[in-house]
Scaffold this motif. Sequence first.
Motif, short mmCIF file in Angstrom:
data_model
loop_
_atom_site.label_atom_id
_atom_site.label_comp_id
_atom_site.label_asym_id
_atom_site.label_seq_id
_atom_site.Cartn_x
_atom_site.Cartn_y
_atom_site.Cartn_z
N GLU A 1 41.45 19.48 29.74
CA GLU A 1 41.62 18.59 28.59
C GLU A 1 40.65 17.41 28.73
O GLU A 1 40.55 16.81 29.80
N ASP B 1 40.44 14.31 28.40
CA ASP B 1 41.16 13.05 28.31
C ASP B 1 40.96 12.30 29.64
O ASP B 1 41.18 12.88 30.71
N SER C 1 44.13 11.97 31.90
CA SER C 1 44.56 13.27 32.41
C SER C 1 43.59 13.81 33.46
O SER C 1 44.00 14.32 34.51
#
Length: 272
Positions: A156, A158, A161
């Motif tokens: 992901e 992000d 994250s």
Amino acid sequence: MNADHTTASVPSVLGPIVDVCADLYRLGWAENHAGNLSYRLTDAELACFPPSDGTRGARFESPFPDLAGASFLVTAAGSPFRLLVKDPTRHTGVLTVSADGSAYTVVWGFEDGKRPTSELPAHLRGHQERGKVEPDNRVIMHCHPTNTVALTQVHELDEASMTRTLWASNSESILAIPRGIGLLPWMVCGTDHIGVESAAKLRDSSIVVWASHGVLVAGRSVQAAMGVVESVEKAAKTYLLTRGGERRPIADHQLRELAAAFGIDPPARFLP
Ligand SMILES: [Zn+2]
């Protein structure tokens, strides 16, 4: 630095820079023309380079007023690190930013018509912004650490994250990147846009990951910058090696078929 890297006329400040370029090449993080590095020189280090006639230089697309008068040792555009280590006076050079920050003059190197890396705007913006939170910062470095780039294609995209993933992959990861990573989505490289976006991230973290491309890292020394890349790359590799859900190992019944086919009698504690 090995004696065959340079001639005696090359200032010693080049030594650690040439060494790290050689390491990046050997690690496979600076393949072909990839990789570039800039180092902010102290006045004493600058004085080790013979003065130039000041006839070479260029104007910046956007000025760097905070860097007025600063001098940088920079790798050349289109210069493979594989060749740089053998001929640093051709594949690196020193430039000084003008008093109003609008242009630079070549002080040394960039022989045979070489020019500074095309990522120079990203480097100078990095020095400018990182310098505001880390006044001792001297290095901005770009390279293509393989597993870190691979991570951006399966994880992901992000920042929080991905930082947690890296921290969770090795006990020393959180020590190496206590402020986590900056993360940029894919964008065209070599532009002022990626330089502006990266510099903004360097206010919060010493390393910015460029999705499907590489990293831009800051450090007080080439060793400090290299250490951060090594730690991120190790954590990324560990994560990729241990990622679950896709493994299809040979099943027990298939091993028994193999054993029967080849007359093998595996110990029961290995294959019940
Ligand atoms: Zn690159």
